[in-house]
Design a protein around this motif. Sequence first.
Motif, short mmCIF file in Angstrom:
data_model
loop_
_atom_site.label_atom_id
_atom_site.label_comp_id
_atom_site.label_asym_id
_atom_site.label_seq_id
_atom_site.Cartn_x
_atom_site.Cartn_y
_atom_site.Cartn_z
N GLU A 112 0.84 -1.20 0.00
CA GLU A 112 0.00 0.00 0.00
C GLU A 112 0.87 1.26 0.00
N ALA A 113 1.97 1.20 0.74
CA ALA A 113 2.89 2.35 0.74
C ALA A 113 3.48 2.58 -0.65
N ASP A 114 3.60 1.51 -1.43
CA ASP A 114 4.11 1.64 -2.81
C ASP A 114 3.03 2.12 -3.77
N GLY A 115 1.81 2.34 -3.25
CA GLY A 115 0.74 2.88 -4.09
C GLY A 115 -0.14 1.83 -4.74
N LEU A 116 -0.02 0.58 -4.29
CA LEU A 116 -0.80 -0.50 -4.91
C LEU A 116 -2.03 -0.85 -4.08
N SER A 117 -3.11 -1.23 -4.75
CA SER A 117 -4.31 -1.71 -4.05
C SER A 117 -4.10 -3.19 -3.74
N VAL A 118 -4.55 -3.58 -2.54
CA VAL A 118 -4.38 -4.98 -2.13
C VAL A 118 -5.76 -5.63 -2.02
N LEU A 119 -5.85 -6.85 -2.56
CA LEU A 119 -7.09 -7.64 -2.47
C LEU A 119 -6.79 -8.92 -1.70
N SER A 120 -7.84 -9.55 -1.19
CA SER A 120 -7.63 -10.89 -0.62
C SER A 120 -7.35 -11.85 -1.78
N LEU A 121 -6.80 -13.01 -1.46
CA LEU A 121 -6.49 -13.99 -2.52
C LEU A 121 -7.76 -14.35 -3.28
N GLU A 122 -8.86 -14.57 -2.55
CA GLU A 122 -10.11 -15.01 -3.16
C GLU A 122 -10.70 -13.91 -4.06
N ALA A 123 -10.70 -12.66 -3.55
CA ALA A 123 -11.26 -11.56 -4.34
C ALA A 123 -10.43 -11.33 -5.60
N ALA A 124 -9.12 -11.45 -5.48
CA ALA A 124 -8.24 -11.23 -6.63
C ALA A 124 -8.45 -12.31 -7.68
N ALA A 125 -8.67 -13.54 -7.24
CA ALA A 125 -8.87 -14.65 -8.20
C ALA A 125 -10.15 -14.41 -9.00
N GLU A 126 -11.16 -13.84 -8.38
CA GLU A 126 -12.41 -13.56 -9.11
C GLU A 126 -12.28 -12.35 -10.04
N TRP A 127 -11.46 -11.38 -9.60
CA TRP A 127 -11.32 -10.11 -10.34
C TRP A 127 -10.42 -10.25 -11.59
N ALA A 128 -9.43 -11.16 -11.51
CA ALA A 128 -8.33 -11.15 -12.48
C ALA A 128 -8.68 -11.68 -13.86
N ASP A 129 -8.14 -10.99 -14.88
CA ASP A 129 -8.07 -11.60 -16.22
C ASP A 129 -6.72 -12.29 -16.36
N MET A 130 -5.73 -11.79 -15.61
CA MET A 130 -4.40 -12.42 -15.57
C MET A 130 -4.00 -12.58 -14.12
N ALA A 131 -3.66 -13.79 -13.73
CA ALA A 131 -3.19 -14.04 -12.36
C ALA A 131 -1.70 -14.37 -12.43
N VAL A 132 -0.88 -13.54 -11.80
CA VAL A 132 0.57 -13.74 -11.90
C VAL A 132 1.03 -14.42 -10.62
N MET A 133 1.58 -15.63 -10.77
CA MET A 133 1.93 -16.50 -9.63
C MET A 133 3.31 -16.16 -9.09
N LEU A 134 3.37 -15.22 -8.15
CA LEU A 134 4.69 -14.84 -7.64
C LEU A 134 4.80 -15.14 -6.15
N VAL A 135 4.32 -16.34 -5.79
CA VAL A 135 4.57 -16.89 -4.45
C VAL A 135 5.62 -18.00 -4.64
N PRO A 136 6.26 -18.48 -3.57
CA PRO A 136 7.31 -19.49 -3.75
C PRO A 136 6.80 -20.73 -4.52
N ASP A 137 7.69 -21.34 -5.27
CA ASP A 137 7.30 -22.46 -6.14
C ASP A 137 6.57 -23.56 -5.38
N GLY A 138 7.04 -23.87 -4.18
CA GLY A 138 6.45 -24.95 -3.38
C GLY A 138 5.04 -24.63 -2.90
N GLU A 139 4.68 -23.34 -2.86
CA GLU A 139 3.36 -22.92 -2.38
C GLU A 139 2.34 -22.82 -3.51
N GLN A 140 2.82 -22.81 -4.75
CA GLN A 140 1.93 -22.53 -5.88
C GLN A 140 0.84 -23.59 -6.09
#
Length: 330
Positions: A57-85
């Motif tokens: 948020e300090a960087d100026g970005l809006s934050v969504l919950s994981l679930e809300a973002a999954a519904e909102w996205a046309d593109m989901a960019v997977m940038l969590v650790p490989d083992g968590e994906q």
Amino acid sequence: MSTWYDQDLDRSPLADCAIAVFGYGAQGRAQARNLLDAGFNVRVALRADSSSRERAEADGLSVLSLEAAAEWADMAVMLVPDGEQPALYQSVLAPALKPGAALIFAHGYAVHHGHIRAREDLDVLMVAPLGIGEQVRATFEKGAGVPALVAVAQDGSGQAWSRVLAYAGAGGHGRAGVIETTFAEETETDLFAEQAVLVGGMSELIRNAFETLVEAGYSEEVAYFCCLHEVKLIADLIHTRGIASMRESISEVADYGAMRQGPRIIGEASRQAMRQALQEIRSGEFDRRLQEEQGAGFTILNESRVAARSHPIETVGRRLRANMPWMKEK
Ligand SMILES: NC(=O)c1ccc[n+]([C@@H]2O[C@H](COP(=O)([O-])OP(=O)(O)OC[C@H]3O[C@@H](n4cnc5c(N)ncnc54)[C@H](OP(=O)(O)O)[C@@H]3O)[C@@H](O)[C@H]2O)c1
């Protein structure tokens, strides 16, 4: 294999696209900030208790919950650790992503090893930056970019290639070069390079050389400087000029010694070990062992990290670096 540069990359497929970046770590922060600065519709997806929320948020970005973002996205960019994906895909993304949405990876591991089998309607894309997150951000800010590898594993929308190239262009990768690959090639070569050269091979080479000098009676300080500290000087020369030109930039004494002893030290036994490492990666043996280790909470890996910390090269290194404040550890 094709290579694209900035002028070849049409960013228009991203124009009306809702881009959700899952994770705000090394790559997530860099890529989300670059997309924001480039004017795209990007939001960050984080867990409810995420310690990264404040920073995003300090960087100026809006934050969504994981679930809300999954519904909102046309593109989901997977940038969590490989083992968590895989678990994130299974529990959050698979049930919620819109038909024909795109999943973008920065490394092919989870898809290539079959830990994620995406719904057939989805695009499964890869834009793998050839640089760590800090470089992805710093080069973008300078109006440049790091090169990237791109691949399509699944074209659910029929637009997969135009989307992956648009995403690579948006990240500034076309300023350095966007190179076509496959999930298999990116994953296998990346793992091999880490194991043979960048992490496994280099760490052992440095430690063995240090131990050889100390065992022969030389001081730890001198052994540290010549076997570890100076690696960066040579690595920088190789990085900017290549191996042959590095050799021409050093003294004849150094180059003659290297020519005589290098192939003895990294000889046939090492080549065989490299072939074995590659075979274990390609057969899935490495992945099976990694899954076992992850299932056991990375016990062996953690023990090995503790042991590494108490090696004399670390003790002497910490002491010597403390006198060089410009090399302050992060
Ligand atoms: N590191 C690099 O520079 C680099 C370079 C090239 C490619 N890659 C690839 O990029 C991808 C991301 O790697 P990374 O190093 O950037 O990851 P990272 O820094 O370890 O990612 C940390 C972020 O992931 C979130 N996260 C962790 N587990 C999660 C979960 N189960 N559910 C939701 N969010 C979770 C964390 O959330 P919290 O904020 O809640 O802790 C944090 O925001 C990987 O595929 C990696 O191979 C990385």
